[in-house]
Write a protein that holds these residues in place. Structure first.
Motif, PDB file in Angstrom:
ATOM      1  N   MET A 116      -2.204  -9.953 -10.993  1.00 28.82           N
ATOM      2  CA  MET A 116      -1.189  -9.001 -10.555  1.00 28.82           C
ATOM      3  C   MET A 116      -1.345  -7.627 -11.201  1.00 28.82           C
ATOM      4  SD  MET A 116       0.674 -10.412  -8.296  1.00 28.82           S
ATOM      5  CE  MET A 116       1.023 -12.043  -7.628  1.00 28.82           C
ATOM      6  N   ALA A 117      -2.364  -7.457 -12.017  1.00 30.78           N
ATOM      7  CA  ALA A 117      -2.529  -6.190 -12.738  1.00 30.78           C
ATOM      8  C   ALA A 117      -2.758  -5.002 -11.810  1.00 30.78           C
ATOM      9  CB  ALA A 117      -3.684  -6.309 -13.732  1.00 30.78           C
ATOM     10  N   ASP A 118      -3.303  -5.263 -10.616  1.00 34.22           N
ATOM     11  CA  ASP A 118      -3.597  -4.166  -9.683  1.00 34.22           C
ATOM     12  C   ASP A 118      -2.618  -4.098  -8.515  1.00 34.22           C
ATOM     13  OD1 ASP A 118      -4.323  -6.459  -8.355  1.00 34.22           O
ATOM     14  OD2 ASP A 118      -6.165  -5.632  -7.497  1.00 34.22           O
ATOM     15  N   LYS A 119      -1.499  -4.791  -8.595  1.00 31.55           N
ATOM     16  CA  LYS A 119      -0.615  -4.927  -7.440  1.00 31.55           C
ATOM     17  C   LYS A 119       0.517  -3.898  -7.377  1.00 31.55           C
ATOM     18  CE  LYS A 119      -2.749  -8.528  -5.738  1.00 31.55           C
ATOM     19  NZ  LYS A 119      -3.836  -8.647  -6.731  1.00 31.55           N
ATOM     20  N   GLU A 120       0.581  -2.978  -8.323  1.00 33.26           N
ATOM     21  CA  GLU A 120       1.658  -1.984  -8.290  1.00 33.26           C
ATOM     22  C   GLU A 120       1.626  -1.130  -7.021  1.00 33.26           C
ATOM     23  OE1 GLU A 120       5.140  -0.855  -9.419  1.00 33.26           O
ATOM     24  OE2 GLU A 120       4.000  -1.910 -10.981  1.00 33.26           O
ATOM     25  N   PRO A 121       0.469  -0.647  -6.567  1.00 37.26           N
ATOM     26  CA  PRO A 121       0.459   0.116  -5.304  1.00 37.26           C
ATOM     27  C   PRO A 121       0.944  -0.714  -4.111  1.00 37.26           C
ATOM     28  CG  PRO A 121      -1.552   0.525  -6.536  1.00 37.26           C
ATOM     29  CD  PRO A 121      -0.851  -0.601  -7.234  1.00 37.26           C
ATOM     30  N   LEU A 122       0.531  -1.971  -4.048  1.00 33.89           N
ATOM     31  CA  LEU A 122       0.994  -2.835  -2.969  1.00 33.89           C
ATOM     32  C   LEU A 122       2.505  -3.015  -3.056  1.00 33.89           C
ATOM     33  CD1 LEU A 122       0.667  -4.801  -0.624  1.00 33.89           C
ATOM     34  CD2 LEU A 122       0.060  -6.593  -2.289  1.00 33.89           C
ATOM     35  N   TRP A 123       3.020  -3.198  -4.259  1.00 34.55           N
ATOM     36  CA  TRP A 123       4.452  -3.373  -4.426  1.00 34.55           C
ATOM     37  C   TRP A 123       5.215  -2.123  -3.974  1.00 34.55           C
ATOM     38  CZ3 TRP A 123       7.957  -6.799  -4.431  1.00 34.55           C
ATOM     39  CH2 TRP A 123       9.250  -6.507  -4.874  1.00 34.55           C
ATOM     40  N   ARG A 124       4.700  -0.947  -4.313  1.00 34.51           N
ATOM     41  CA  ARG A 124       5.361   0.285  -3.876  1.00 34.51           C
ATOM     42  C   ARG A 124       5.413   0.372  -2.355  1.00 34.51           C
ATOM     43  NH1 ARG A 124       2.567   2.718  -8.334  1.00 34.51           N
ATOM     44  NH2 ARG A 124       0.934   3.469  -6.929  1.00 34.51           N
ATOM     45  N   SER A 125       4.357  -0.089  -1.706  1.00 37.93           N
ATOM     46  CA  SER A 125       4.346  -0.063  -0.235  1.00 37.93           C
ATOM     47  C   SER A 125       5.365  -1.056   0.332  1.00 37.93           C
ATOM     48  CB  SER A 125       2.945  -0.366   0.291  1.00 37.93           C
ATOM     49  OG  SER A 125       2.587  -1.730   0.082  1.00 37.93           O
ATOM     50  N   ILE A 126       5.538  -2.206  -0.330  1.00 36.85           N
ATOM     51  CA  ILE A 126       6.547  -3.184   0.099  1.00 36.85           C
ATOM     52  C   ILE A 126       7.938  -2.593  -0.057  1.00 36.85           C
ATOM     53  CG2 ILE A 126       7.568  -5.437  -0.437  1.00 36.85           C
ATOM     54  CD1 ILE A 126       4.756  -6.363  -1.288  1.00 36.85           C
ATOM     55  N   VAL A 127       8.178  -1.939  -1.189  1.00 36.54           N
ATOM     56  CA  VAL A 127       9.473  -1.308  -1.453  1.00 36.54           C
ATOM     57  C   VAL A 127       9.783  -0.267  -0.383  1.00 36.54           C
ATOM     58  CG1 VAL A 127      10.712   0.219  -3.037  1.00 36.54           C
ATOM     59  CG2 VAL A 127       9.448  -1.754  -3.934  1.00 36.54           C
ATOM     60  N   GLU A 128       8.805   0.559  -0.071  1.00 29.73           N
ATOM     61  CA  GLU A 128       9.010   1.623   0.922  1.00 29.73           C
ATOM     62  C   GLU A 128       9.227   1.043   2.315  1.00 29.73           C
ATOM     63  OE1 GLU A 128       6.713   5.603   2.665  1.00 29.73           O
ATOM     64  OE2 GLU A 128       5.945   4.537   0.904  1.00 29.73           O
ATOM     65  N   LYS A 129       8.442   0.055   2.680  1.00 31.55           N
ATOM     66  CA  LYS A 129       8.538  -0.534   4.018  1.00 31.55           C
ATOM     67  C   LYS A 129       9.894  -1.173   4.264  1.00 31.55           C
ATOM     68  CE  LYS A 129       6.423  -4.073   6.985  1.00 31.55           C
ATOM     69  NZ  LYS A 129       5.331  -5.084   7.090  1.00 31.55           N
ATOM     70  N   HIS A 130      10.426  -1.842   3.259  1.00 28.68           N
ATOM     71  CA  HIS A 130      11.661  -2.615   3.448  1.00 28.68           C
ATOM     72  C   HIS A 130      12.896  -1.910   2.884  1.00 28.68           C
ATOM     73  CE1 HIS A 130       9.571  -6.212   4.932  1.00 28.68           C
ATOM     74  NE2 HIS A 130       8.638  -5.941   4.040  1.00 28.68           N
ATOM     75  N   GLY A 131      12.744  -0.706   2.376  1.00 29.20           N
ATOM     76  CA  GLY A 131      13.888   0.019   1.850  1.00 29.20           C
ATOM     77  C   GLY A 131      14.509  -0.634   0.642  1.00 29.20           C
ATOM     78  N   ALA A 176       6.903 -12.392  -2.286  1.00 30.97           N
ATOM     79  CA  ALA A 176       6.853 -11.176  -1.472  1.00 30.97           C
ATOM     80  C   ALA A 176       5.444 -10.602  -1.424  1.00 30.97           C
ATOM     81  CB  ALA A 176       7.829 -10.140  -2.029  1.00 30.97           C
ATOM     82  N   ILE A 177       4.752 -10.609  -2.547  1.00 29.65           N
ATOM     83  CA  ILE A 177       3.385 -10.087  -2.595  1.00 29.65           C
ATOM     84  C   ILE A 177       2.437 -10.998  -1.833  1.00 29.65           C
ATOM     85  CG2 ILE A 177       1.436  -9.669  -4.163  1.00 29.65           C
ATOM     86  CD1 ILE A 177       3.447  -8.562  -6.181  1.00 29.65           C
ATOM     87  N   SER A 178       2.577 -12.307  -2.037  1.00 28.54           N
ATOM     88  CA  SER A 178       1.723 -13.256  -1.311  1.00 28.54           C
ATOM     89  C   SER A 178       1.934 -13.135   0.190  1.00 28.54           C
ATOM     90  CB  SER A 178       2.017 -14.689  -1.772  1.00 28.54           C
ATOM     91  OG  SER A 178       1.712 -14.877  -3.133  1.00 28.54           O
ATOM     92  N   ASN A 179       3.181 -12.995   0.600  1.00 29.91           N
ATOM     93  CA  ASN A 179       3.503 -12.882   2.022  1.00 29.91           C
ATOM     94  C   ASN A 179       2.913 -11.608   2.614  1.00 29.91           C
ATOM     95  OD1 ASN A 179       4.622 -13.844   4.367  1.00 29.91           O
ATOM     96  ND2 ASN A 179       6.709 -13.221   3.892  1.00 29.91           N
TER      97      ASN A 179
END
Length: 369
Positions: free
Chosen positions: A293-308, A208-211
């Motif tokens: 992946m240490a800095d990917k938490e903000p990106l992950w939060r944006s993925i969570v928000e975008k896809h519900g 999901a992060i790579s995509n």
């Protein structure tokens, strides 16, 4: 997913004069990926009283009874067992990880002792203790080991808490009417939240992060890890096998390798995974995920928000250090399942299909897009 559905009804059956007998099962480590699946399977079969114990509390109460208990507290364990009459079976899937192997061995032995000792005193109808071990018994975490590994292979240089637990239970059982068993799975795979040591969850989140970054699906481990032969154990098969070993007289006092029954290479699976995620197969690019992946938490939060998706932090889903170890296994990882098969455990799982099914489950549960 279990290719032998006829075994489904047989795994929990104790034959006593043609009648099925069940009991009261105590599941230690009941919120982990193994313990939770064992408890759910027992509960689904009916006829079992299931009591799970875990140090932490779940976000959602399961269908079976769960009790908070710290296995490191001997006094609390004794009090708990004394208050639970009629325990017949212990399914022990608890573990306390420690940085140093000697400390880990001491802690994990003490936890088991804290349950087994009061069971001897307060559970006169106790019948069986089933322990969950694994291929670290063979030194799979240390480097190349004899393959296919067999249950009676020589031990590696200790410490290893599996050895301490096995020696303790074997010694305690001598002269007693109850029996024990120990299962040795490899790369346990299943759906579980709050248990980050899951390679399936790692694959789902990493993809999901790579995509999201517009990258192909690259294997983050080593070329040798990509090409090597390895194996896995579907946790649903493991749960059934544990109950089978605990209720099948031929399995009394036996160590058993429990695997899906086939082998796989990440190299052969990777293209199927890429297609599943709608991504290109990017081959091997060796990176340290714990670092990248240490800095990917903000990106992950944006993925969570975008896809519900469910509002879970990365640390609630994956352990990147675990992933790095898993994908950098530069040697074959093969265990023999002949012993279990000869005793009657002939259920099998197609590992590649298992991965795809479980990855889809993470989507269905809104963990990943």
């Amino acid at each position: 997913m279990v290719d032998n559905p006829g075994l489904e009804s047989a795994l929990l059956t104790i034959r006593q004069g043609g009648q099925m007998a069940r009991g009261k099962a105590l599941v230690a480590g009941a919120l982990g990926i193994v313990g939770s699946n064992v408890a759910e399977y027992l509960h689904s079969q009916g006829g079992w009283e299931v009591v799970g114990i875990a140090r932490s509390r779940p976000k959602h109460q399961p269908g079976w009874r769960l009790v908070g208990l710290d296995l490191a507290d001997a006094t609390a364990c004794r009090k708990f067992v004394a208050s639970e009459p009629g325990i017949t079976h212990l399914f022990y899937a608890a573990r306390a990880p420690k940085p140093q192997p000697a400390d880990e061995a001491a802690a994990n032995l003490a936890m088991l002792v804290n349950l087994m000792e009061p069971l001897q005193e307060f559970a006169p109808g106790f019948q069986h203790a089933c322990l969950v071990h694994g291929t670290k018994w063979y030194g799979a975490h240390l480097g190349p080991f004899r393959t296919p590994a067999k249950e009676d292979d020589a031990r590696h240089l200790p410490p290893n808490f599996y050895y301490d637990q096995a020696d303790y239970v074997e010694g305690l059982q001598k002269g007693k009417s109850w029996t024990w068993s120990a299962v040795r799975p490899a790369l346990v795979c299943g759906f579980s939240l709050g248990y980050p040591h899951s390679v399936v969850a790692v694959l789902a989140v990493y993809a999901a992060i790579s995509n999201a970054l517009g990258l192909p699906l690259r294997f983050p481990g080593t070329q040798a890890g990509f090409d090597g032969v390895t194996q896995a154990t579907d946790v649903r098969l493991l749960a059934r096998a544990m109950v089978w070993t605990a209720t099948e007289p031929q399995c009394a006092n036996q160590h058993l390798n429990v695997m899906n029954g086939d082998l796989f290479r990440w190299r052969n699976l990777w293209d199927r995974l890429a297609r599943h995620f709608g991504m290109e197969n990017g081959g091997v690019q060796t990176v340290t995920l714990a670092t990248m992946m240490a800095d990917k938490e903000p990106l992950w939060r944006s993925i969570v928000e975008k896809h519900g998706l469910r509002p879970l932090a990365l640390s609630d889903i994956v352990n990147w250090n675990y992933a790095d170890v898993t994908f950098r296994q530069n040697w074959d990882h093969i265990s023999s399942t002949l012993k279990a098969r000869r005793l009657g455990l002939d259920a099998t799982v197609d590992t590649e299909e298992m991965f795809l099914e479980l990855l889809e489950r993470f989507r269905e549960e809104r963990v990943v897009p």
